[in-house]
Design a protein around this motif. Structure first.
Motif, PDB file in Angstrom:
ATOM      1  N   HIS A 278       0.677  -1.323   0.142  1.00 46.83           N
ATOM      2  CA  HIS A 278       0.145   0.039   0.071  1.00 46.83           C
ATOM      3  C   HIS A 278       0.877   1.299  -0.215  1.00 46.83           C
ATOM      4  CE1 HIS A 278      -3.074  -2.875   0.802  1.00 46.83           C
ATOM      5  NE2 HIS A 278      -2.592  -3.238   1.780  1.00 46.83           N
ATOM      6  N   GLY A 279       1.953   1.083  -0.514  1.00 48.78           N
ATOM      7  CA  GLY A 279       2.973   2.309  -0.775  1.00 48.78           C
ATOM      8  C   GLY A 279       3.552   2.611  -1.797  1.00 48.78           C
ATOM      9  N   GLY A 280       2.659   2.289  -3.165  1.00 44.43           N
ATOM     10  CA  GLY A 280       3.212   2.191  -4.295  1.00 44.43           C
ATOM     11  C   GLY A 280       2.809   3.472  -5.155  1.00 44.43           C
ATOM     12  N   GLU A 281       2.955   3.134  -6.673  1.00 46.76           N
ATOM     13  CA  GLU A 281       2.453   4.291  -7.712  1.00 46.76           C
ATOM     14  C   GLU A 281       1.067   4.402  -7.680  1.00 46.76           C
ATOM     15  OE1 GLU A 281       3.446   6.866 -10.550  1.00 46.76           O
ATOM     16  OE2 GLU A 281       5.121   5.338  -9.453  1.00 46.76           O
ATOM     17  N   THR A 282      -0.005   3.510  -7.372  1.00 46.50           N
ATOM     18  CA  THR A 282      -1.219   4.063  -7.586  1.00 46.50           C
ATOM     19  C   THR A 282      -1.692   4.963  -6.244  1.00 46.50           C
ATOM     20  OG1 THR A 282      -2.032   1.849  -6.676  1.00 46.50           O
ATOM     21  CG2 THR A 282      -1.978   1.935  -8.802  1.00 46.50           C
ATOM     22  N   GLU A 283      -1.083   4.462  -5.090  1.00 40.74           N
ATOM     23  CA  GLU A 283      -1.295   5.059  -3.900  1.00 40.74           C
ATOM     24  C   GLU A 283      -0.759   6.268  -4.172  1.00 40.74           C
ATOM     25  OE1 GLU A 283      -1.830   0.940  -2.862  1.00 40.74           O
ATOM     26  OE2 GLU A 283      -0.118   1.979  -3.722  1.00 40.74           O
ATOM     27  N   ALA A 284       0.614   6.612  -4.444  1.00 43.03           N
ATOM     28  CA  ALA A 284       1.146   8.018  -4.765  1.00 43.03           C
ATOM     29  C   ALA A 284       0.108   9.028  -5.549  1.00 43.03           C
ATOM     30  CB  ALA A 284       2.393   7.975  -5.269  1.00 43.03           C
ATOM     31  N   THR A 285      -0.356   8.294  -6.695  1.00 44.00           N
ATOM     32  CA  THR A 285      -1.320   8.930  -7.516  1.00 44.00           C
ATOM     33  C   THR A 285      -2.578   9.543  -6.813  1.00 44.00           C
ATOM     34  OG1 THR A 285      -0.549   7.652  -9.210  1.00 44.00           O
ATOM     35  CG2 THR A 285      -2.674   8.870  -9.747  1.00 44.00           C
ATOM     36  N   ALA A 286      -3.094   8.380  -5.979  1.00 41.16           N
ATOM     37  CA  ALA A 286      -4.366   8.738  -5.031  1.00 41.16           C
ATOM     38  C   ALA A 286      -3.910   9.836  -4.163  1.00 41.16           C
ATOM     39  CB  ALA A 286      -4.976   7.342  -4.696  1.00 41.16           C
ATOM     40  N   TRP A 287      -3.216   9.774  -3.398  1.00 38.38           N
ATOM     41  CA  TRP A 287      -2.696  10.820  -2.381  1.00 38.38           C
ATOM     42  C   TRP A 287      -2.466  12.077  -3.322  1.00 38.38           C
ATOM     43  CZ3 TRP A 287       1.199  14.707  -1.698  1.00 38.38           C
ATOM     44  CH2 TRP A 287       1.190  15.072  -0.567  1.00 38.38           C
ATOM     45  N   ALA A 288      -1.749  12.115  -4.302  1.00 44.70           N
ATOM     46  CA  ALA A 288      -1.396  13.546  -5.070  1.00 44.70           C
ATOM     47  C   ALA A 288      -2.807  14.047  -5.525  1.00 44.70           C
ATOM     48  CB  ALA A 288      -0.673  13.185  -6.424  1.00 44.70           C
ATOM     49  N   TRP A 289      -3.905  13.399  -6.029  1.00 42.95           N
ATOM     50  CA  TRP A 289      -5.368  13.545  -6.186  1.00 42.95           C
ATOM     51  C   TRP A 289      -5.958  14.182  -4.923  1.00 42.95           C
ATOM     52  CZ3 TRP A 289      -8.006  14.788 -10.251  1.00 42.95           C
ATOM     53  CH2 TRP A 289      -9.297  14.994 -10.016  1.00 42.95           C
ATOM     54  N   ALA A 290      -5.685  13.724  -3.986  1.00 41.20           N
ATOM     55  CA  ALA A 290      -6.213  14.242  -2.587  1.00 41.20           C
ATOM     56  C   ALA A 290      -5.711  15.676  -2.338  1.00 41.20           C
ATOM     57  CB  ALA A 290      -6.166  13.143  -1.431  1.00 41.20           C
ATOM     58  N   ALA A 291      -4.344  15.803  -2.355  1.00 42.37           N
ATOM     59  CA  ALA A 291      -3.856  16.911  -2.196  1.00 42.37           C
ATOM     60  C   ALA A 291      -4.203  18.225  -3.236  1.00 42.37           C
ATOM     61  CB  ALA A 291      -2.355  16.894  -2.233  1.00 42.37           C
ATOM     62  N   LEU A 292      -4.183  17.679  -4.556  1.00 47.22           N
ATOM     63  CA  LEU A 292      -4.745  18.605  -5.494  1.00 47.22           C
ATOM     64  C   LEU A 292      -6.129  19.034  -5.113  1.00 47.22           C
ATOM     65  CD1 LEU A 292      -3.853  19.353  -8.773  1.00 47.22           C
ATOM     66  CD2 LEU A 292      -5.840  17.910  -9.060  1.00 47.22           C
ATOM     67  N   THR A 293      -7.158  18.185  -4.798  1.00 46.03           N
ATOM     68  CA  THR A 293      -8.431  18.645  -4.715  1.00 46.03           C
ATOM     69  C   THR A 293      -8.541  19.344  -3.268  1.00 46.03           C
ATOM     70  OG1 THR A 293      -9.024  16.512  -3.168  1.00 46.03           O
ATOM     71  CG2 THR A 293      -9.607  16.660  -5.707  1.00 46.03           C
ATOM     72  N   HIS A 294      -7.710  19.115  -2.177  1.00 51.49           N
ATOM     73  CA  HIS A 294      -7.424  19.910  -1.054  1.00 51.49           C
ATOM     74  C   HIS A 294      -6.931  21.154  -1.457  1.00 51.49           C
ATOM     75  CE1 HIS A 294      -6.511  20.857   3.147  1.00 51.49           C
ATOM     76  NE2 HIS A 294      -5.371  21.441   2.747  1.00 51.49           N
ATOM     77  N   LEU A 295      -6.234  21.585  -2.207  1.00 50.96           N
ATOM     78  CA  LEU A 295      -5.725  22.692  -2.850  1.00 50.96           C
ATOM     79  C   LEU A 295      -6.646  23.559  -3.666  1.00 50.96           C
ATOM     80  CD1 LEU A 295      -1.828  21.679  -3.073  1.00 50.96           C
ATOM     81  CD2 LEU A 295      -2.876  23.371  -1.350  1.00 50.96           C
ATOM     82  N   GLN A 296      -7.499  22.526  -4.473  1.00 50.49           N
ATOM     83  CA  GLN A 296      -8.400  23.188  -5.036  1.00 50.49           C
ATOM     84  C   GLN A 296      -7.698  23.859  -6.362  1.00 50.49           C
ATOM     85  OE1 GLN A 296     -10.632  26.178  -3.038  1.00 50.49           O
ATOM     86  NE2 GLN A 296     -11.774  24.684  -1.793  1.00 50.49           N
ATOM     87  N   LEU A 297      -6.599  22.888  -6.913  1.00 48.03           N
ATOM     88  CA  LEU A 297      -6.242  23.144  -8.071  1.00 48.03           C
ATOM     89  C   LEU A 297      -6.858  22.334  -9.199  1.00 48.03           C
ATOM     90  CD1 LEU A 297      -2.497  22.946  -7.131  1.00 48.03           C
ATOM     91  CD2 LEU A 297      -3.729  25.047  -7.512  1.00 48.03           C
ATOM     92  N   PRO A 298      -6.933  22.834 -10.652  1.00 43.95           N
ATOM     93  CA  PRO A 298      -7.601  22.028 -11.613  1.00 43.95           C
ATOM     94  C   PRO A 298      -6.758  20.941 -11.981  1.00 43.95           C
ATOM     95  CG  PRO A 298      -6.845  24.367 -12.338  1.00 43.95           C
ATOM     96  CD  PRO A 298      -6.227  24.092 -10.948  1.00 43.95           C
ATOM     97  N   SER A 299      -7.408  19.850 -12.243  1.00 35.58           N
ATOM     98  CA  SER A 299      -6.967  18.351 -12.424  1.00 35.58           C
ATOM     99  C   SER A 299      -5.872  18.356 -13.604  1.00 35.58           C
ATOM    100  CB  SER A 299      -8.166  17.466 -12.890  1.00 35.58           C
ATOM    101  OG  SER A 299      -8.735  18.128 -14.247  1.00 35.58           O
ATOM    102  N   GLN A 300      -5.828  19.184 -14.203  1.00 39.16           N
ATOM    103  CA  GLN A 300      -4.695  19.435 -15.456  1.00 39.16           C
ATOM    104  C   GLN A 300      -3.296  19.700 -14.739  1.00 39.16           C
ATOM    105  OE1 GLN A 300      -7.633  20.968 -15.512  1.00 39.16           O
ATOM    106  NE2 GLN A 300      -8.590  20.384 -17.524  1.00 39.16           N
ATOM    107  N   VAL A 301      -3.535  20.323 -13.384  1.00 35.89           N
ATOM    108  CA  VAL A 301      -2.154  20.642 -12.910  1.00 35.89           C
ATOM    109  C   VAL A 301      -1.432  19.074 -12.651  1.00 35.89           C
ATOM    110  CG1 VAL A 301      -1.016  21.418 -10.795  1.00 35.89           C
ATOM    111  CG2 VAL A 301      -2.704  22.818 -12.056  1.00 35.89           C
ATOM    112  N   LEU A 302      -2.273  18.194 -12.220  1.00 42.39           N
ATOM    113  CA  LEU A 302      -1.650  16.903 -11.940  1.00 42.39           C
ATOM    114  C   LEU A 302      -1.407  16.035 -13.150  1.00 42.39           C
ATOM    115  CD1 LEU A 302      -0.748  14.687  -9.629  1.00 42.39           C
ATOM    116  CD2 LEU A 302      -3.084  14.190  -9.199  1.00 42.39           C
ATOM    117  N   PHE A 303      -2.540  15.966 -13.629  1.00 42.30           N
ATOM    118  CA  PHE A 303      -2.476  15.051 -14.994  1.00 42.30           C
ATOM    119  C   PHE A 303      -2.361  15.755 -16.353  1.00 42.30           C
ATOM    120  CE2 PHE A 303      -5.322  12.605 -12.123  1.00 42.30           C
ATOM    121  CZ  PHE A 303      -4.648  11.777 -11.690  1.00 42.30           C
TER     122      PHE A 303
END
Length: 173
Positions: free
Chosen positions: A92-117
């Motif tokens: 539970h500490g791999g690539e998919t979890e890092a991506t899910a974590w990044a999405w959570a941070a992105l939404t917390h920061l209220q940044l557009p999805s294109q910033v991450l993806f």
């Protein structure tokens, strides 16, 4: 940054992300980096991020790399350097979890999805990942639950508990 994120400059997104990463307790240093970094302007060194704003191409890459640091047990974090593949396999500490974590941070920061993806990321799969996450198909979220970072809806969930993409905590113990 794409047209959908035109209201926010790369410099503004970078500053917001760096402030957040420092607030949650990740070490972030700024210094000049060599041009041969795996991601332009970013390195992982001894469990922290080293950022060269002059070379940083995509601010969202900061979130993904921070996600790699956040989802591993705290005791292993200081051993993390650029060569993440040299770490032992961490459940539970791999690539998919890092991506899910990044999405959570992105939404917390209220940044557009294109910033991450962004168009330069995820080995050509950024658009598909962006669509999945925007539709609520959260790849890696169950791994964050098992790592103690998130909750998903369910019958045993306490009333008012934050559910993913909100996190219980930002860094794995």
């Amino acid at each position: 940054m794409s047209a959908g994120a035109a209201a926010l400059t790369d410099a503004q997104a970078t500053e917001r992300i760096l402030q957040f990463l420092r607030q949650i307790g990740l070490e972030v240093r700024e210094e000049l980096l060599p041009g041969d970094c795996f991601l332009p302007g970013i390195r992982i060194v001894q469990g922290g991020l080293v950022v060269d704003r002059l070379q940083l191409r995509w601010p969202g890459d900061l979130l993904h790399e921070a996600g790699h640091l956040a989802v591993v047990p705290a005791a292993l974090r200081p051993r993390m350097d650029d060569a993440l593949a040299q770490l032992p396999v961490i459940e539970h500490g791999g690539e998919t979890e890092a991506t899910a974590w990044a999405w959570a941070a992105l939404t917390h920061l209220q940044l557009p999805s294109q910033v991450l993806f962004h168009e330069g990321g995820y080995r050509g799969h950024a658009t598909g990942l962006r669509i999945n996450f925007e539709m609520g198909i959260y790849l890696g979220a169950s791994g964050l639950v098992h790592a103690g970072l998130a909750w998903l809806p369910g019958p045993d969930l306490a009333v008012g508990a934050p559910i993913y993409p909100r996190l219980r905590q930002w860094l794995r113990d």
